[in-house]
Design an enzyme around this catalytic site. Structure first.
Site, mmCIF file in Angstrom:
data_model
loop_
_atom_site.group_PDB
_atom_site.id
_atom_site.type_symbol
_atom_site.label_atom_id
_atom_site.label_comp_id
_atom_site.label_asym_id
_atom_site.label_seq_id
_atom_site.Cartn_x
_atom_site.Cartn_y
_atom_site.Cartn_z
ATOM 1 N N CYS A 79 42.809 35.061 48.315
ATOM 2 C CA CYS A 79 41.915 36.053 47.719
ATOM 3 C C CYS A 79 40.499 35.507 47.572
ATOM 4 O O CYS A 79 40.317 34.403 47.043
ATOM 5 C CB CYS A 79 42.445 36.456 46.344
ATOM 6 S SG CYS A 79 41.399 37.649 45.474
ATOM 7 N N CYS B 35 41.284 41.618 24.516
ATOM 8 C CA CYS B 35 42.096 40.513 25.031
ATOM 9 C C CYS B 35 41.208 39.315 25.360
ATOM 10 O O CYS B 35 40.168 39.460 26.020
ATOM 11 C CB CYS B 35 42.849 40.946 26.279
ATOM 12 S SG CYS B 35 43.890 42.405 26.025
ATOM 13 N N ASP C 205 36.950 45.062 43.021
ATOM 14 C CA ASP C 205 36.871 45.125 41.568
ATOM 15 C C ASP C 205 36.368 43.821 40.959
ATOM 16 O O ASP C 205 35.813 43.820 39.862
ATOM 17 C CB ASP C 205 38.247 45.473 40.996
ATOM 18 C CG ASP C 205 38.187 45.824 39.524
ATOM 19 O OD1 ASP C 205 37.159 46.375 39.088
ATOM 20 O OD2 ASP C 205 39.152 45.544 38.799
ATOM 21 N N ARG D 273 46.639 39.146 23.887
ATOM 22 C CA ARG D 273 46.392 40.589 23.955
ATOM 23 C C ARG D 273 46.385 41.168 22.540
ATOM 24 O O ARG D 273 47.435 41.349 21.928
ATOM 25 C CB ARG D 273 47.448 41.293 24.807
ATOM 26 C CG ARG D 273 47.465 40.824 26.260
ATOM 27 C CD ARG D 273 48.409 41.659 27.106
ATOM 28 N NE ARG D 273 47.996 43.037 27.194
ATOM 29 C CZ ARG D 273 47.068 43.514 28.025
ATOM 30 N NH1 ARG D 273 46.456 42.694 28.873
ATOM 31 N NH2 ARG D 273 46.749 44.791 28.035
ATOM 32 N N CYS E 43 46.014 43.651 48.867
ATOM 33 C CA CYS E 43 44.878 43.301 49.720
ATOM 34 C C CYS E 43 44.712 41.793 49.850
ATOM 35 O O CYS E 43 44.077 41.310 50.799
ATOM 36 C CB CYS E 43 43.596 43.921 49.158
ATOM 37 S SG CYS E 43 43.222 43.477 47.451
ATOM 38 N N CYS F 63 36.915 49.121 26.906
ATOM 39 C CA CYS F 63 38.331 49.042 26.556
ATOM 40 C C CYS F 63 38.500 49.139 25.044
ATOM 41 O O CYS F 63 37.595 48.803 24.277
ATOM 42 C CB CYS F 63 38.926 47.724 27.071
ATOM 43 S SG CYS F 63 40.737 47.631 26.933
ATOM 44 N N CYS G 167 43.359 25.994 56.310
ATOM 45 C CA CYS G 167 43.972 27.278 56.658
ATOM 46 C C CYS G 167 44.235 27.371 58.165
ATOM 47 O O CYS G 167 45.229 27.966 58.597
ATOM 48 C CB CYS G 167 43.068 28.424 56.224
ATOM 49 S SG CYS G 167 42.827 28.550 54.440
#
Length: 393
Positions: free
Chosen positions: A352, A44, A299, A160, A277, A40, A339
């Protein structure tokens, strides 16, 4: 598929979990491509990729996808994914691959696409390198563009900044103005950190003042080796309060402003598969393609132990049937006892895996943001359900 059932009943293991599996494999419906890997042009302080020990490519400073890998990727995926093919580009910063790389991508898609095939391209960028030539490409081929901007200047520039330690807000705002001037449609991605999570009204008014009507908020949660939240990480309570206040601000504008999480909840209530997702029953809708063609299931888990194959060596049906893909997808089905009795389980599906695994490296833990989800579901589900019913009528 019934919630809680085993979605992968037919497979056999192989050496190192990489041999092809047996049985029907869920299709890979989209690609998240990293043409410059995690490299990048910004620095950040909250970046997930910075100095990550598990990064299998950290010893390689220059990472760019070659034209040969790009052609192999486009050719094989267009054949596999017919008639609808989705390419999304992320990083690091994907524009570091250069404009000629993406112009070549479009030409290859024209070359290898077939009659009746729909090809969609998306790109998430920090906006630093954008100019009119980039705008011409995005507009001509109707790319879905996301720009990272965390709010007003004092908020955005807290975390950032560039390699020299200078804030990025002014440059990003120039790019936002350029995109609007050149008729390029885009949305905003806002990372929720300690800099802005307590300011939902300020953020909403800021984005609306810019004329932005598509916004995505990403909660920030990173942990140290002992499982303690990093200083910029927000708490579940902060995130829940933010979402509830944001929902109330957004509700009068709901027919003209799109906020991704609220769209996703509405999609789930309408019986559709949500666009994120995080709210799917299993983690198998997309895969990550690294600059060298290596493929991973997520990712957040670009790590040697989760590598599924390589596009220059393996076919997409083979990659789709790797036992490691089955294994990763099933991590979401490790239902926590809370859950199993939660009234929102059919919407959330356990959250997630990144936020379950993050604090203590256990996929069977509760999602770190579980309390926040319950807060926003309690606030939004009933009004959204009524709204969905009105729209469906």
């Amino acid at each position: 598929m019934a919630s809680g059932s085993n979605p992968f009943p037919l497979y056999v293991g192989g050496a190192n979990g990489v041999e092809p599996a047996l049985g029907q494999a869920p299709r890979i419906t989209s690609l998240l491509i990293k043409p410059a890997s995690a490299v990048c042009n910004l620095d950040c302080s909250y970046c997930f990729y910075l100095d990550r020990d598990a990064d299998p490519y950290k010893a390689l400073p220059a990472r760019r996808m070659t034209s040969e890998t790009l052609e192999r990727l486009v050719d094989t995926y267009l054949f596999y994914s017919y008639p609808n093919s989705v390419f999304a580009f992320q990083g690091g910063e994907p524009t570091l691959a250069g404009l000629p790389f993406f112009e070549k991508l479009v030409e290859l898609q024209k070359q290898y696409g077939r009659d009746g095939q729909t090809v969609s391209n998306a790109l998430q960028t920090n906006g630093i390198l954008l100019d009119k030539n980039w705008c011409d490409l995005f507009r001509a081929y109707q790319w879905l563009l996301g720009v990272s901007l965390d709010g007003p200047e004092e908020v955005n520039d807290r975390y950032r900044f560039n390699k020299e330690g200078r804030g990025t807000w002014k440059r990003v705002m120039e790019s936002v103005a350029l995109l609007k001037k050149n008729g390029v449609e885009f949305n905003i991605l806002c990372v929720l950190s300690q800099a802005n999570v307590d300011r939902p009204k300020d953020l909403y008014r800021f984005y609306r003042g810019l004329g932005i009507d598509h916004i995505q908020f990403i909660p920030l949660a990173e942990f140290d080796a002992e499982g303690h939240p990093m200083p910029f990480t927000i708490s579940p309570e902060q995130y829940g309060r933010f979402l509830c206040e944001l929902f109330d601000l957004w509700w009068p504008d709901r027919r003209k402003v799109r906020i991704r999480l609220f769209d996703n909840i509405a999609e789930a209530l309408a019986g559709q598969k949500p666009g994120t997702c995080t709210m799917h029953e299993t983690c198998d809708s997309y895969v990550v393609v690294e600059y060298n063609g290596d493929v991973y299931p997520c990712d957040f888990f670009v790590e040697g132990g989760w590598k599924l194959g390589n596009v220059t060596l393996d076919s997409w049906p083979e990659i789709a049937r790797r036992t490691r893909r089955y294994s990763f997808a099933s991590k979401k089905t490790l239902a926590h006892p809370e859950c199993q009795v939660c009234e929102y389980q059919s919407i959330c599906h356990g959250g997630c895996p990144k936020f379950r695994h993050g604090p203590h490296k256990k996929f069977e833990d509760l999602d770190y943001f579980c309390a926040a989800y319950k807060m926003i579901y309690g606030r939004s589900v009933e009004p959204l359900r009524a709204e969905v019913r009105r729209m469906m009528r």
